[in-house]
Design a protein around this motif. Sequence first.
Motif: not given
Length: 955
Positions: A207-221
């Motif tokens: 749970y500490s590694e999976r905030l639903p909004i995700g990461t900018k790096e993944v969302l962009e790429n």
Amino acid sequence: MTRKKIFNVFLGVFLWCLPLLGIAQTTADKELKTSAQLKNNAKIPVDPDVKVGKLENGLTYYIRNNGKPEDKVELRLVVNAGSILENEKQLGLAHFMEHMNFNGTKNFKKNDLVDYLQTIGVKFGADLNAYTSFDQTVYILPIPSDDPEKLEKGFQIIEDWAHNAELTEEGIDDERGVVLEEYRIGKGADERMLKQYLPIIAYNSKYSERLPIGTKEVLENFKYEDVRSFYKDWYRPDLMAVVAVGDLDVATLEKKIKDHFGGIKMPKNPPKREVFDTPNHEETLIAVASDKEASNSIVRIMYKDKELSTPMSNENDYRNQLIKSIFSQMMNNRLDELRNTPNPPFVFAFSSHSGTFARNRKAYQSFAMTPETGQLNALKVILQENKRVQEYGFKQGELERAKKDIVARWEKQFKDRDKRESGRIVGEYINNFLVQEPIPGIEWEYKYTMEQLPTITLKEANSLIKNFIHDDNRAVVMTGPEKEGLKKVTKEEILSLLEEVKNAPIEDYKDKKVRENLLEKVPTPGKIVSSDYNKELDATTLTLNNGAKIIYKKTDFKNDEILFSAFSYGGSSLFSTEDYLQIAHGLGSIAQTGLGGLSLNDMNKVMAGKIARVRPYISSLSEGFNGSTTPKDLETLFQQVHLYFTDVNKDEKAFRSDQAKTKGFLANYLSNPQNYFREEFGKFQFGKNPRYIGFPTAEKLDATNYDLAYQKYKERFAGAGGFNFYFVGNIDEEKLKSYAEKYIGSLPDTGKEETYKTSDFRPLSGAHEKTIYKGTDPKSMVNIIWRGETPYNKSESLSIAALGEILSIKLIEKLREEEGGVYGVGARGNMYKIGPSGGYSGYRFSISFPCGPENVKKLTDAAIAEVKKVIKDGPTAKDLAKIKESRLLDYKESSKQNSFWLSNLQNADYNKIPFESKESYTEAVEKLTIKDIQDVAKKYVDAGYILGVLMPEKK
């Protein structure tokens, strides 16, 4: 900043931090099961009014016929999958997938879905919506049930969400911008501090590694196949439920579900849907996070249960949950008493045994919002109260009051069981599917609760805390501002405090007895001198001997609800500017000192088991009340009103205590860039008003002249003459008349014919720009405002409101869907006959949206261009038809609510305009033309506008 806003801000923080993931049993429950009283281990039944089924492919469904609101069915597609199931390449894609389901499916191409639903009155965001969390994704669709074609389309939509998403490369790329804007909105102090303490409260877990909004790096790429893979793996029948609750027979709904979902194939060799936990730990974990933009100081302590929880299944489990509810009620009553003392240790505090991020792990948790320098003290007070209960337990009086409150809440639910809106029912079935929360129905729960409450002993409630409190599996989190001169709490100080409280002696709680009645002396009744019945409105106006008027409407919308309000013209406009500036920041605290010699804490004890809320106010142009009650407690509400007129306590210590809570909340409110922007932009528009008071700083609050404020309060509530009192709900007319004579008719009449004073000040209008720099994140806010003074016109009022709704549609299409530059945008227009502060008539139209700093000019220009299109060509016939359909549906539903009638009855009298009947409103909406919209746009929105922009601070 009103007291309601303060509470709502804290409640938002509290609910965000405390996911309530279902009802489960734990160690404490197992201890309770050993009681000799508990012999009945019968299974908790399933409500016979809900049909639960499962298709051959594994999909579960819940169906219930419910007639409120009429001609509407609430549909939910529930997916037992969220961000916790993402792999490293998919961070944020569970949420991204939710977005994609609105962006093109087999039967609804890009933008067709929202466009179609708008034509049948379903609004994007307000009605049509979805959410993604760690463990689930839920899609929300209310749909008309009286039209077979619309119903069929509704089920086709949720079927498409389940397995027919197109996920084209173009669609995915177009949506990246929108989701990145949502990611941008979430940036800030709270997000930065969360990253520091999430590894503590979600210790050593996924749970500490999976905030639903995700990461900018993944969302962009991320690759197209990454989101397609998530959809393929986790959107499957065995992880899905369809919930359908509404005004339609069960057989029809069941057939729709079978027809649309029965053919979905279960994939071969699907991945296992794992359940994740937060592991135990022996040491106390501590996180102290601070940020220069943090606006609140929060303390949180949690004791995670040592064993995993299991769902409630039998009557003993349910009884144990009742005991925990009583425990929480008593503990929170004590914390509430502490917040009402001089120099309160916290603004607000709350304790409960409730869910954590992990579904199968519960914890005993306490939260407090504190003054910026009071975090350690607040933690100490919470620890001491826990220890006090550990050593001495609660008292019998506390138990009886807690039981009374629980009985009152259950009685209200039970009496209104046949008047629940469908949207309030669906959540039970969602939780049953996701976490096996029981669904026995209100009838069973009420009956069982009423049977068991009298048998629950003080010993049982007191025994819980021995399993709640322990040194292992303990975590403490403190978050707050970071600024010069403010010492940051250290981990060592926290650990030292934990040991200090553990080893220090503590005194027992003294349960002070108070009188049973609010009023010690029954007043001499007045008389009703006239009664006038309005057949069109089905409302009655009673005039009392002192000039007060009682306007009431008896309804059957709710069985156990009566809403109340009152007003009299005058307000603070009748205070001199010199007096007003001395007391403006204290008027809201005058009534927080108690009534009739009873302190707030005494009143809470007297009010145990009663549901009656009254809040007085003094606004710019009027004074009055807002409140609510039940038929049973209507007399108590009248008694409170009488006391607010005649016997508000003169108690400066209690007054300063209330202001101390306000100071504790507001000390760093302006550190938040959005809050700072609102304050500074408001000052830009209204700051030249000689009565402008600005933000309530600690210095301004301390400088409040209490004696003068109390005097002015007494002046505004010196008598009932000139007051209109409104009651809407399940009213016993004879009782209401009797109470009106006794508690309102007995009040004096000052003999003054008062109204408000119209201000000479006019806020900023015309063409102006203000850029405000605040914050470090690349986040901007744009506010565009047209305003001015004009005579009130009923038809123009409808037209300018419709203009706002139409422009909202066009701005979403342009700024969000086409440009990908915003997550949300909206426009709003209104006219007023009596302005909220000046007493003159006028109009206001606004557009607002958050965006990236680099896009401010482009998106502002695009928004203005949409306004110009309407001015030049008018709205399209299709968009106007959407607004008409939406408004008529909203009216149909809202006119069956007590709040609708209360506000509209009062507003008609307050503004001295005729009450608008259903027939006249429907006629006005249906007659609304393209030219009407275009004309108000030309008249009111074509001139210069005020542009306010928030930009990050220059580096």
